[in-house]
Scaffold this motif. Structure first.
Motif, mmCIF file in Angstrom:
data_model
loop_
_atom_site.group_PDB
_atom_site.id
_atom_site.type_symbol
_atom_site.label_atom_id
_atom_site.label_comp_id
_atom_site.label_asym_id
_atom_site.label_seq_id
_atom_site.Cartn_x
_atom_site.Cartn_y
_atom_site.Cartn_z
ATOM 1 N N SER A 176 -93.124 -55.692 -2.978
ATOM 2 C CA SER A 176 -93.959 -55.308 -4.108
ATOM 3 C C SER A 176 -95.400 -55.609 -3.745
ATOM 4 C CB SER A 176 -93.550 -56.072 -5.362
ATOM 5 O OG SER A 176 -94.129 -57.333 -5.358
ATOM 6 N N ASN A 233 -84.839 -46.448 1.271
ATOM 7 C CA ASN A 233 -85.045 -47.376 0.148
ATOM 8 C C ASN A 233 -86.315 -46.969 -0.590
ATOM 9 O OD1 ASN A 233 -83.202 -49.996 0.149
ATOM 10 N ND2 ASN A 233 -83.462 -49.286 2.253
ATOM 11 N N SER A 234 -86.273 -46.977 -1.923
ATOM 12 C CA SER A 234 -87.460 -46.598 -2.693
ATOM 13 C C SER A 234 -87.672 -47.532 -3.864
ATOM 14 C CB SER A 234 -87.308 -45.174 -3.231
ATOM 15 O OG SER A 234 -87.375 -44.256 -2.182
ATOM 16 N N HIS A 235 -88.946 -47.700 -4.191
ATOM 17 C CA HIS A 235 -89.312 -48.530 -5.342
ATOM 18 C C HIS A 235 -90.259 -47.776 -6.255
ATOM 19 C CE1 HIS A 235 -88.343 -51.430 -2.166
ATOM 20 N NE2 HIS A 235 -88.003 -52.259 -3.127
ATOM 21 N N HIS A 274 -86.562 -51.649 -7.757
ATOM 22 C CA HIS A 274 -85.908 -51.103 -6.570
ATOM 23 C C HIS A 274 -84.941 -50.018 -7.024
ATOM 24 C CE1 HIS A 274 -84.147 -52.262 -2.371
ATOM 25 N NE2 HIS A 274 -84.308 -50.973 -2.516
ATOM 26 N N PRO A 313 -90.264 -60.053 -5.617
ATOM 27 C CA PRO A 313 -89.389 -58.998 -5.090
ATOM 28 C C PRO A 313 -89.963 -58.484 -3.776
ATOM 29 C CG PRO A 313 -90.722 -58.180 -6.915
ATOM 30 C CD PRO A 313 -90.981 -59.642 -6.797
ATOM 31 N N PHE A 336 -81.088 -47.706 -2.603
ATOM 32 C CA PHE A 336 -80.649 -48.728 -1.659
ATOM 33 C C PHE A 336 -79.947 -48.061 -0.473
ATOM 34 C CE2 PHE A 336 -80.719 -50.424 -5.908
ATOM 35 C CZ PHE A 336 -81.259 -51.690 -5.792
ATOM 36 N N ARG A 374 -91.601 -46.119 -0.111
ATOM 37 C CA ARG A 374 -90.271 -45.798 0.415
ATOM 38 C C ARG A 374 -90.231 -46.232 1.861
ATOM 39 N NH1 ARG A 374 -91.382 -39.799 2.656
ATOM 40 N NH2 ARG A 374 -93.503 -40.342 3.032
#
Lengths: 234, 263, 629
Positions: free
Chosen positions: C618, A9-11, A16, C615, A19, A55
């Motif tokens: 974050s 998972n990464s932001h 986001h 979220p 997934f 991540r």
């Protein structure tokens, strides 16, 4: 397995992007990661080599968990990364670009020397002292691959190697990738050009909106036009 | 052949860097409503040529005329005012502004209100901005921050911005680079449809031969700074010289057509 | 003739230290992209430590050993600073980095006085180079000759280091694309740290080598840093050869400038710099920056005009502020007036910096020009106050029109450095042109007329003007011009492609911001009853930057809050401690590291989080937004 990615998972900031990404690459395999622009192909690669700060998930490379390591340590384990947009050091000569990529010999991976790379990409051998900024797009693409191979990787992540190249150069790229495979390098290649992917890959995964939605051989992909058309939108 | 005067006339365009000719004696013309593709190997001089048309770069010699009026050596903003819209290879938009605001800035510039300090920009030509966004299928995204858009949507936004000053000519530098096949087809169909309806001439560079062969009325091929071929898609495709320097064996673009899965 | 030769040699000798410091700054900037304002502070610490060591260790070996040891010790301090502070802000916008290192400089200035005291310290002469050489009956100190030889030697060593070693190749590669270097297996962190250490070593060596020539004192950092900025801007940031040539040029201009134009010796150098920047914006040996990988850094949430509820709330706040004279004493009212004036100053910079994307490091110039404008009109022309208030800011407007024209030709750090240099020119004129400006003594007795003289009346005046200015600028943000300005900030390329003359738009914004700052300065002159060169000094410029930053660069109204909080805190601090620079510097560093979004930015983020119910994952701190796919 050469590389196993689980639950990645990464932001980026609040967004986001990936997934629960999961896929595998076998020893000596060429695997294509297909998907449209913005689907998450580049982010997947950047996350694997630790260039995305936020991540989570498990990344096993040659049986070792590398998911918590910083970029340079992951790369030194033998996991090479060729970014999109090539990112040549334009002020440095071809030789110097290769020098930046140089890493010690590795027991379980093919050893690349300058001479061997100049044989693989003859154009580069003719312009050893030319600054990267004065090379054409095709030549830069060859240099960026050669530079990563100087690190003697056993697996290479190739991000969109055919983007922005003329059809003729793309055909040369096919030959180069097949040669790398023959030498024993495992390869993950992200692509939008299915024709190109088909010429080089053993298996393919499709990524869509940050999720893996198909995994199988190229033949299996061809037998599922519904999936292909829905996600690659040919 | 055609009785209509050329919209764009390029004559003997030449540019060299440090003694090396990047572009040498390039001439071609473009009619209103026509879609012309400029193709060629990496480093053939396409970008240099393109930049001389949009004012980013000045030619050493040669002329560019728009409906008979000289644009050679003018600045990009002056060329825009003469009715030339453009999109960039790597999209250039105003990332911190909303989609609608992006279009409104172009409308403000078109309406020569750039130095208006007291008007209300959020209400400036709101309807016209909405209409342009509808035209490119972005009506539902008007209030989204531009920085959040997917790449294909940014390309459509660029098209809407390029149309804001009712251009006569559109210059598109690799319009479908970085897009998925379906998006490529959609964008080029949309462009072609608008071009035909409004009788706008379109010049674009492109590496995706599927896009080029399907959407271009005519193709010109550049190699080492000079034009080596010009003609219909079928003519250019069958030209042995073009195959030798650029198209190769057709493995990486042609398959789709052979299989009949082309959209 | 011999005299001129000697003067020339003196210039060359001065160039050595300048070159060492400038090359260090250039090397650090090349790789880390940080313009290290604290470089002058490292130079100063180098001199102080070298002084202490040379006093303790005797003999030739002791002296030269002390010089090297001092430079090494400071390099070690530099490594600590890099690891503790800079590593956290490498991905922050340039402006934050400049501010953080400026904060460090402030802290060092107080620390140095704490440790070594406020007096000038005169160091030992260098063993073996104590005498002078006779040149046609002119004396040349032999130490000068040593320095003249040293410069080119260091240049040669650096050249070999960068061209012939693997470390040099890696550094040059990192200069272009540091993430890519990491992606090729190079430990970026240590590469950065080593580069920073080398750069700081050079700065400290430059400082240590000065002790046989000059007294060591606690203001030597600011003097050298402005000169070093000039050198790297003329030579080209990132170019070591450029740093050498420019160091020689600047030193010779100083050496001969004093002979030819004693009054404007400082200005001469700045004028040369302005000319170079206009002819070659990237310096004599610099390369045009490739369009930098865009770090968004700035606002992601689009701006919107206030809702009617928010308008009511703002109006209510203004009304409450206007009732202050009903219960507060004279001192509080004077403080209130000062805060109102700084709100004007802060919103004017905010307009340029946040809306226009042009971070000026010399905005005080226009504030100060407004103040001097008042002093000239009221004291010399004897005009009535209302007329003065209307005309005084025009001096700020004219200054902004002239300097702004040149400044907007550049962007990013070059813009910051050029605006800083212009502000220093104006400061020099105010300081040196004693017959007109009174020099350091300033112009006294600029008092408001009777109707505005009482603290409460003046407070209402300042508050009213501040409210009007804030509203006017807010309207401008949401005017067609404001949109065009934001457009040029986001993408000059796209702006030009839709018919916008980006430089003219930015120039207009510069003039608007300068004029508005001038209004603040005009009121300030009346508030204080006097005008001094400090009213256009660097520290005031930095005050403005901190106010905007504290409020939140990404917000539309943060500057107002930032100005109120910062100014109130500042006034209180100065009354509480002698070490105000230390505390202030620490405060600036803290804001940059912990609250990069500022007060209003934080509040907005919290409000948004509550709406979206946070979220997952974050982080509280704004993480670097990397170029998303």
């Amino acid at each position: 397995m050469k590389l196993t990615v689980q639950d990645l998972n990464s932001h980026y900031g609040p967004a986001h992007i990936l997934f629960d990404i999961g896929f595998e690459v076998g020893e000596g395999e060429v695997v294509a990661l297909l998907g449209r622009n913005g689907a998450g192909k580049s982010t997947t690669f950047r996350s694997i080599v630790g260039l995305v700060a936020q991540r989570s998930g498990r990344i096993m490379f040659e049986g070792k968990d590398v998911s918590a390591k910083p970029t340079h340590e992951i790369v030194r384990e033998g996991l090479g990364y060729v970014p999109e947009e090539r990112r040549i050091f334009t002020d440095l000569t071809v030789e110097e670009n290769l020098e930046v990529g140089r890493q010690p010999k590795r027991p379980n991976a093919p050893h690349w020397t300058r001479e061997k790379l100049f044989a693989l990409f003859p154009n580069l051998g003719e312009m050893k002292n030319r600054p990267g900024g004065r090379m054409s797009g095709g030549e830069q693409q060859m240099l960026t691959i050669a530079r990563t191979l100087m690190g003697n990787p056993s697996l290479v992540l190739l991000d969109e190697p055919s983007e922005g190249l003329s059809p003729k150069i793309v055909e040369q790229m096919v030959d180069a990738i097949l040669t790398m495979k023959k030498e024993g390098v495992s390869i993950v290649v992200s692509e939008q050009n299915l024709h190109f992917a088909r010429l080089i890959s053993d298996r393919a995964y499709i990524i869509e909106r940050g999720r893996i939605c198909f995994g199988g051989t190229m033949a299996e992909l061809d037998s599922r036009p519904d999936i292909r058309d829905a996600h690659l939108s040919l | 052949m055609s009785v209509a005067p050329p919209l764009l006339a390029v004559e003997g365009l030449t540019k060299s860097y440090g003694g090396i000719h990047a572009v040498r004696g390039v001439s071609f013309s473009l009619r209103a409503g026509e879609i012309l593709a400029l193709i060629g190997p990496n480093g053939a001089g396409k970008s240099t040529c393109f930049d001389m048309l949009n004012g980013q770069n000045k030619p050493d010699s040669g002329h560019v005329r728009l409906l008979g009026e000289e644009t050679t050596g003018k600045k990009p903003r002056e060329i825009w005012r003469m009715g030339v819209g453009r999109t960039f290879q790597i999209t250039a938009t105003f990332a911190t502004m909303t989609v609608r605001e992006n279009v409104q800035v172009a409308l403000i510039s078109h309406g020569k209100q750039l130095y208006n300090l007291f008007g209300s920009a959020p209400n400036f030509d709101r309807n016209e901005a909405g209409r342009l966004l509808e035209l490119v299928g972005m009506g539902g995204y008007a209030d989204r921050p531009c920085g959040e858009l997917a790449y294909g949507d940014l390309k459509r936004l660029e098209l809407a911005v390029a149309l804001a000053n009712e251009p006569k000519l559109l210059l598109m530098d690799e319009p479908t680079a970085g897009m998925a096949p379906r998006e490529r087809v959609d964008l080029m169909r949309l462009t072609a449809q608008i071009a035909r309806e409004k009788s706008i001439g379109v010049l674009f560079t492109e590496h995706d031969m599927d896009v080029v062969f399907e959407h271009a009325d005519r193709i010109i091929v550049l190699n080492r700074g000079t034009l080596i071929a010009e003609g219909s898609p079928a003519e250019v495709r069958g030209n042995p010289q073009v195959q030798a320097v650029y198209l190769g064996e057709g493995l990486v673009y042609d398959a789709r057509h052979r299989e009949g899965t082309s959209a | 003739m011999a005299f001129y030769v000697v003067q020339f040699l003196t210039g060359l000798a001065s160039a050595a230290s300048l070159f060492l410091v400038a090359s260090g700054l250039s090397i650090i900037f090349g790789v880390t992209r940080i313009v290290n304002f604290a470089h002058g502070a490292f130079y100063m610490i180098g001199a102080y430590i070298a002084f202490t060591l040379t006093e303790r260790l005797s003999g030739a070996f002791g002296f030269w050993g002390s010089i090297v040891l001092a430079a090494l010790a400071v390099a070690l301090i530099g490594v600590l600073v890099e690891m503790v502070l800079l590593r956290r802000i490498y991905h922050a916008p340039e402006l934050f980095q400049l501010l953080a290192t400026f904060g460090l400089t402030l802290m060092v200035e107080d620390l140095v006085v704490l440790i070594w005291g406020p007096d000038d310290l005169v160091g030992r002469r260098a063993p073996g180079f104590k005498g002078a050489i006779d040149f046609f009956s002119q004396n040349i100190p032999s130490y000068d000759l040593f320095l003249i030889v040293l410069g080119p030697v260091v240049l040669g060593i650096l050249w070999l280091l960068f061209q012939r070693t693997r470390w040099g190749v890696l550094v040059r590669a990192a200069t272009q694309d540091r993430d890519m270097v990491a992606a090729l297996g190079v430990n970026q962190k240590w590469l950065f740290t080593s580069v920073f250490a080398v750069g700081v070593f050079l700065a400290a060596l430059g400082g240590a080598l000065q002790i046989p020539r000059d007294a060591v004192h606690h203001a030597m950092d600011l003097r050298i840093i402005v000169e070093v900025f000039v050198v790297v801007v003329i030579g080209g940031l990132g170019s070591i050869v450029g740093a050498f040539v420019a160091a020689v040029l600047v030193s010779e201009l100083n050496a001969f400038g004093i002979l030819i134009f004693p009054k404007i010796s400082i200005i001469l150098v700045f004028l040369v710099m302005a000319v170079v920047l206009i002819v070659r914006p990237w310096g004599l040996f610099g390369k045009p920056e490739a369009a930098a990988r865009k770090t968004p850094g700035l606002t992601v949430n689009p701006w919107r005009p206030l809702t009617s509820n928010e308008r009511l709330a703002s109006l209510a706040a203004l009304v409450i502020a206007a009732t202050l004279p009903l219960f507060a004493g004279n001192y509080a009212l004077t403080v209130g007036s000062e805060i109102a004036i700084f709100v004007i100053f802060a919103v004017s910079l905010h307009f340029l910096m946040s809306v226009g994307g042009l971070a000026s490091f010399g905005h005080a110039a226009y504030f100060g020009l407004g103040a001097y404008g008042i002093a000239f009109l009221a004291k010399m022309a004897g005009l009535p106050m209302i007329v003065c208030l209307l005309l005084g800011p025009l001096l700020g407007c004219m200054g902004a029109a002239v300097f702004g024209f040149f400044a907007v030709q550049l962007s990013g750090v070059y813009f910051a450095m050029l605006t800083l240099a212009f502000a220093q020119i104006v400061w020099s004129i105010a300081f040196q042109w004693v017959s007109v400006t009174g020099g350091d003594n300033g112009i006294l007795g600029v008092w408001p007329e009777k109707w505005a003289a009482s603290p409460s009346h003046f407070y209402w005046l300042a508050l009213g003007v501040a409210a009007l200015v804030t509203i006017a600028l807010r309207i401008a943000v949401f005017s067609p011009f404001g949109y065009a300005l934001r457009a040029t900030r986001d993408s000059v390329l796209r702006s030009e492609a839709i018919g916008i003359d980006a430089k003219r738009i930015q120039w207009t914004a510069f003039v608007i911001a300068g004029t508005t700052a001038g209004i603040g300065g005009a009121l300030f002159a009346y508030l204080k009853g006097s005008v001094f060169p400090d009213n256009l000094g660097i520290s005031l410029s930095v005050d403005a930057l901190v106010m905007v930053l504290l409020g939140g660069v990404e917000t539309v109204s943060g500057a107002v809050i930032g100005a109120i909080v910062y100014k109130a805190l500042n006034i209180w601090l100065v009354s509480q401690t002698d070490l105000s620079k230390l505390v202030l510097g620490g405060f600036i560093v803290l804001i940059v590291v912990v609250f990069p979004k500022g007060i209003v930015g934080m509040l907005e983020m919290l409000a948004q989080r509550r709406r979206k119910s946070s979220p997952p994952g974050s982080p509280l701190l704004a993480k670097p937004i990397e170029s998303a796919e």
